[in-house]
Design a protein around this motif. Structure first.
Motif, PDB file in Angstrom:
ATOM      1  N   CYS A 220       0.847  -1.197   0.000  1.00 16.57           N
ATOM      2  CA  CYS A 220       0.000   0.000   0.000  1.00 16.57           C
ATOM      3  C   CYS A 220       0.883   1.248   0.000  1.00 16.57           C
ATOM      4  N   GLU A 221       0.533   2.203  -0.823  1.00 18.84           N
ATOM      5  CA  GLU A 221       1.312   3.436  -0.923  1.00 18.84           C
ATOM      6  C   GLU A 221       1.275   4.257   0.358  1.00 18.84           C
ATOM      7  N   ARG A 222       0.255   4.045   1.176  1.00 20.66           N
ATOM      8  CA  ARG A 222       0.095   4.845   2.385  1.00 20.66           C
ATOM      9  C   ARG A 222       0.668   4.167   3.634  1.00 20.66           C
ATOM     10  N   CYS A 223       0.270   2.918   3.861  1.00 22.08           N
ATOM     11  CA  CYS A 223       0.665   2.261   5.112  1.00 22.08           C
ATOM     12  C   CYS A 223       1.774   1.231   4.943  1.00 22.08           C
ATOM     13  N   ASN A 224       2.091   0.865   3.710  1.00 22.83           N
ATOM     14  CA  ASN A 224       3.167  -0.079   3.420  1.00 22.83           C
ATOM     15  C   ASN A 224       2.805  -1.525   3.706  1.00 22.83           C
ATOM     16  N   SER A 225       1.555  -1.800   4.121  1.00 22.57           N
ATOM     17  CA  SER A 225       1.129  -3.182   4.315  1.00 22.57           C
ATOM     18  C   SER A 225       0.801  -3.797   2.958  1.00 22.57           C
ATOM     19  N   PHE A 226       0.443  -5.064   2.945  1.00 25.83           N
ATOM     20  CA  PHE A 226       0.109  -5.723   1.690  1.00 25.83           C
ATOM     21  C   PHE A 226      -1.295  -5.350   1.243  1.00 25.83           C
ATOM     22  N   SER A 227      -1.460  -5.198  -0.053  1.00 34.04           N
ATOM     23  CA  SER A 227      -2.746  -4.778  -0.602  1.00 34.04           C
ATOM     24  C   SER A 227      -2.833  -5.218  -2.051  1.00 34.04           C
ATOM     25  N   GLU A 228      -4.060  -5.386  -2.542  1.00 31.83           N
ATOM     26  CA  GLU A 228      -4.260  -5.662  -3.965  1.00 31.83           C
ATOM     27  C   GLU A 228      -4.371  -4.372  -4.768  1.00 31.83           C
ATOM     28  N   ALA A 229      -4.613  -3.253  -4.099  1.00 28.92           N
ATOM     29  CA  ALA A 229      -4.759  -1.961  -4.763  1.00 28.92           C
ATOM     30  C   ALA A 229      -3.639  -1.025  -4.291  1.00 28.92           C
TER      31      ALA A 229
ATOM     32  N   CYS B  50      -4.764   0.606   0.233  1.00 27.65           N
ATOM     33  CA  CYS B  50      -5.595  -0.451   0.816  1.00 27.65           C
ATOM     34  C   CYS B  50      -6.918   0.100   1.335  1.00 27.65           C
ATOM     35  N   GLY B  51      -7.850  -0.800   1.599  1.00 22.75           N
ATOM     36  CA  GLY B  51      -9.174  -0.403   2.059  1.00 22.75           C
ATOM     37  C   GLY B  51      -9.152   0.339   3.375  1.00 22.75           C
ATOM     38  N   LEU B  52      -8.260  -0.036   4.268  1.00 23.57           N
ATOM     39  CA  LEU B  52      -8.191   0.627   5.565  1.00 23.57           C
ATOM     40  C   LEU B  52      -7.741   2.074   5.403  1.00 23.57           C
ATOM     41  N   CYS B  53      -6.692   2.303   4.614  1.00 28.07           N
ATOM     42  CA  CYS B  53      -6.206   3.670   4.405  1.00 28.07           C
ATOM     43  C   CYS B  53      -7.218   4.527   3.649  1.00 28.07           C
ATOM     44  N   ALA B  54      -8.016   3.896   2.802  1.00 29.17           N
ATOM     45  CA  ALA B  54      -8.995   4.638   2.006  1.00 29.17           C
ATOM     46  C   ALA B  54     -10.287   4.904   2.761  1.00 29.17           C
ATOM     47  N   SER B  55     -10.454   4.303   3.925  1.00 23.84           N
ATOM     48  CA  SER B  55     -11.711   4.431   4.655  1.00 23.84           C
ATOM     49  C   SER B  55     -11.872   5.833   5.246  1.00 23.84           C
ATOM     50  N   PRO B  56     -13.003   6.487   4.994  1.00 21.50           N
ATOM     51  CA  PRO B  56     -13.241   7.816   5.582  1.00 21.50           C
ATOM     52  C   PRO B  56     -13.576   7.746   7.071  1.00 21.50           C
TER      53      PRO B  56
ATOM     54  N   GLU C 239      12.560   6.690   5.345  1.00 18.65           N
ATOM     55  CA  GLU C 239      12.210   7.953   4.701  1.00 18.65           C
ATOM     56  C   GLU C 239      10.750   7.962   4.281  1.00 18.65           C
ATOM     57  N   ARG C 240      10.193   6.785   3.951  1.00 18.35           N
ATOM     58  CA  ARG C 240       8.764   6.706   3.607  1.00 18.35           C
ATOM     59  C   ARG C 240       7.904   7.025   4.816  1.00 18.35           C
ATOM     60  N   LEU C 241       8.306   6.530   5.981  1.00 22.80           N
ATOM     61  CA  LEU C 241       7.567   6.830   7.204  1.00 22.80           C
ATOM     62  C   LEU C 241       7.618   8.320   7.513  1.00 22.80           C
ATOM     63  N   ILE C 242       8.776   8.928   7.361  1.00 25.06           N
ATOM     64  CA  ILE C 242       8.909  10.361   7.628  1.00 25.06           C
ATOM     65  C   ILE C 242       7.971  11.155   6.722  1.00 25.06           C
ATOM     66  N   ARG C 243       7.990  10.834   5.435  1.00 25.88           N
ATOM     67  CA  ARG C 243       7.093  11.536   4.497  1.00 25.88           C
ATOM     68  C   ARG C 243       5.636  11.327   4.878  1.00 25.88           C
ATOM     69  N   ARG C 244       5.301  10.108   5.277  1.00 25.02           N
ATOM     70  CA  ARG C 244       3.918   9.790   5.660  1.00 25.02           C
ATOM     71  C   ARG C 244       3.507  10.580   6.894  1.00 25.02           C
ATOM     72  N   ALA C 245       4.378  10.644   7.885  1.00 20.57           N
ATOM     73  CA  ALA C 245       4.047  11.326   9.139  1.00 20.57           C
ATOM     74  C   ALA C 245       3.982  12.842   8.965  1.00 20.57           C
TER      75      ALA C 245
END
Length: 203
Positions: free
Chosen positions: A62-71, A74-80, A130-136
């Motif tokens: 996942c581009e956001r959380c770095n966990s595994f995803s098919e998209a 992931c659905g969790l990061c995309a959830s409002p 560095e990905r975590l830093i950008r995310r945070a």
């Protein structure tokens, strides 16, 4: 006399060698697994092969959380419904799943896919911090919760991340020691883990 690797048919030797990639599996255990799958549970071997092939072909990070995803996201990061102001940093996807099972946390996650371990050659670069830093530093995150395991490596990782993130002006907290010292989130009961999240402290 026990057969050596050179005595085995090439496909069997390759299977045993592949099973040795699993953590904690040595040559004897790998051989037992291979013989069991081929002789006693060929349908299980087929499911294992299909599942592994499907995971390798279809799963990405996942581009956001770095966990595994098919998209890509992931659905969790995309959830409002998630609270984007909180970001929990965990070592592995199984730790994310354990926290989700508590139903006591509604924020988002970042999965390190490991922990700092100099003896194993895993440093900040190998973890891609560095990905975590950008995310945070996305302008939305207000609190980073360090939810690494209370092992020597997990503590070292939390300390390193805490200093790194605080130096950038972020609020950093650490899950409380409701998780036993030396314990890993995968093996902690849900109530203890939920309490550890509630009792988190400034780091």
């Amino acid at each position: 006399m026990n057969a050596t690797a050179s005595d085995l048919p090439e496909p069997l030797a390759a299977l045993i060698d592949g099973l040795r990639a699993l953590p904690g599996v040595g040559p004897k255990s790998a051989a037992r697994m291979a013989f069991h799958l081929l002789q006693r549970d060929r349908s299980g071997a087929t499911r294992l092969a299909d599942g592994l092939r499907g995971a390798l072909d279809r799963l990405i990070h996942c581009e956001r959380c770095n966990s595994f995803s098919e998209a890509p996201v992931c659905g969790l990061c995309a959830s409002p419904r998630r609270d984007a102001r909180q970001l929990a940093v965990v070592e592995m996807p199984v730790d994310l799943n354990r926290i989700e099972e508590t139903h006591g946390y509604s924020g988002l996650y970042f999965v390190l896919m490991g922990r700092l371990s100099p003896l194993d050659g895993i440093g900040p670069r190998e973890l891609g911090l560095e990905r975590l830093i950008r995310r945070a530093l996305d302008g939305v995150t207000e609190e980073v919760i360090l939810a690494t395991n209370y092992t020597v490596e997990g503590e070292a990782t939390a300390h390193y991340l805490g200093e790194l993130l605080k130096s950038r002006g972020l609020k950093v907290t650490r899950i409380a020691r409701g998780v036993p010292a030396g314990g890993e989130l995968e093996h902690v009961d849900a109530l203890t883990l939920a309490q550890a999240l509630v009792d988190r402290k400034n780091y």
